[in-house]
Design an enzyme around this catalytic site. Sequence first.
Site, PDB file in Angstrom:
ATOM      1  CG  PHE A 175     -13.711   1.975  -9.309  1.00  5.63           C
ATOM      2  CD1 PHE A 175     -12.918   0.861  -9.596  1.00  5.63           C
ATOM      3  CD2 PHE A 175     -14.155   2.731 -10.368  1.00  5.63           C
ATOM      4  CE1 PHE A 175     -12.597   0.517 -10.906  1.00  5.63           C
ATOM      5  CE2 PHE A 175     -13.853   2.391 -11.683  1.00  5.63           C
ATOM      6  CZ  PHE A 175     -13.077   1.292 -11.956  1.00  5.63           C
ATOM      7  CB  SER A 199      -2.483   8.055  -2.275  1.00  7.20           C
ATOM      8  OG  SER A 199      -2.749   8.446  -0.950  1.00  7.20           O
ATOM      9  CE  LYS A 208      -1.418   3.970  -6.125  1.00  6.97           C
ATOM     10  NZ  LYS A 208      -1.120   3.011  -5.059  1.00  6.97           N
ATOM     11  CB  SER A 246      -5.796   4.055  -8.247  1.00  9.70           C
ATOM     12  OG  SER A 246      -6.721   5.101  -8.448  1.00  9.70           O
ATOM     13  CE1 TYR A 254      -2.325   7.500  -5.976  1.00 10.21           C
ATOM     14  CE2 TYR A 254      -4.326   7.776  -7.280  1.00 10.21           C
ATOM     15  CZ  TYR A 254      -3.626   7.119  -6.288  1.00 10.21           C
ATOM     16  OH  TYR A 254      -4.216   6.074  -5.623  1.00 10.21           O
ATOM     17  CG  PHE A 284      -1.950  -0.952   1.367  1.00  9.73           C
ATOM     18  CD1 PHE A 284      -3.169  -0.754   0.741  1.00  9.73           C
ATOM     19  CD2 PHE A 284      -1.767  -2.108   2.103  1.00  9.73           C
ATOM     20  CE1 PHE A 284      -4.182  -1.684   0.849  1.00  9.73           C
ATOM     21  CE2 PHE A 284      -2.776  -3.050   2.211  1.00  9.73           C
ATOM     22  CZ  PHE A 284      -3.986  -2.839   1.585  1.00  9.73           C
TER      23      PHE A 284
END
Length: 325
Positions: free
Chosen positions: A168, A76, A144, A116, A140, A72
């Site tokens: 989402f 973000s 990802k 994401s 961002y 994780f």
Amino acid sequence: MRVLVSGGAGYIGSVTAARLLARGWSVEILDDLSTGHVAAVPPGAVLHRGRLEDRDLLARVFARPFDGVVHFAARSLVAQSQARPLDYWRDNLGAAVALLERLVAGGAARCVFSSSAAVYGEPPSVPIPEDAPLAPVNTYGRTKLAMEQILADAARAHGLAAVALRYFNAAGADGQRGEHHEPETHLIPRLLRSLLDQAVEFQIFGDDYPTPDGTCVRDYVHVADLAEAHALALEWADRPGFTPLNLGGGRGWSVREVLDAVARATGRALAPAVAARRPGDPARLVASNERARQLLGWRPAHSDLPQIVADAWAWHRAHPSGYGD
Ligand code: UFG
């Protein structure tokens, strides 16, 4: 299973770590606490405080190999990524590569990655399947997507079993753990905080989108359902390969529908001002979640908006200052 959770003191990370512990697995967390909270770390998890780029720390943490890693730890914030793109490229990719180097050095292993819906950018249509065009519209989302590509390369060359979970709109709370970001930019927690603290201003960002009521449509998915998907993905990923999976409830809700749900859950009348559109907001993001249902047997059992809002409100009322740190 013995699992390392990077970023396990954060919102989705801590709920996931608690879920893995509830399965009877052994869980260690690596988190630099830059955005995470010690109070979110579930009892029973070992916390290593530090950064993935700290090679000595990583060597100590990996002294005994893990069966799987859930990654994780990343920056973000979309707006921040636009203002400080190099921080995002350096930190998000540097951390991922450092972790994967360590993982593949220990032999093939399982990696579940926090991705994401931002990888899709402005989708041509909804619901969005995993093979929709990958066209992120902010830094961002681009980091990802790049991390997904790194995972796919590591799967091909080094036998990694990798699953990228494309969330989402994560929302809601799971008992003792909820959403506490500083600053808070997300719709539901920002709205709830504005009800608890008059200093928090809330505005609707745009009501002139091509949607039924003019406000943006999003697919809100309960954090408890996200956590369960990580456990299922760790169990499922038993052979080399790279698999991206959407995690959404599969239904879209407009900002005004969220406001209505919050008004009902809280008993407060809401009449926020409408401001200009927020740059980079797609009009509609709704997941096709068929692949996660089929491959993992995942069901977004808690992702009905009224339940998401009720759980978030219960947590915010019990924690008006968040984790208080
Ligand atoms: N919104 C408001 N007012 C606010 C905050 C949000 O009207 O104070 C609106 C936004 O304009 C948007 C919707 O509420 O239409 C949802 O916004 P969030 O900030 O809660 O979530 P996003 O859809 O922008 O972000 C989510 C994930 C990101 C991911 C992005 C992909 O949180 O990680 O989807 O577009 F990058």
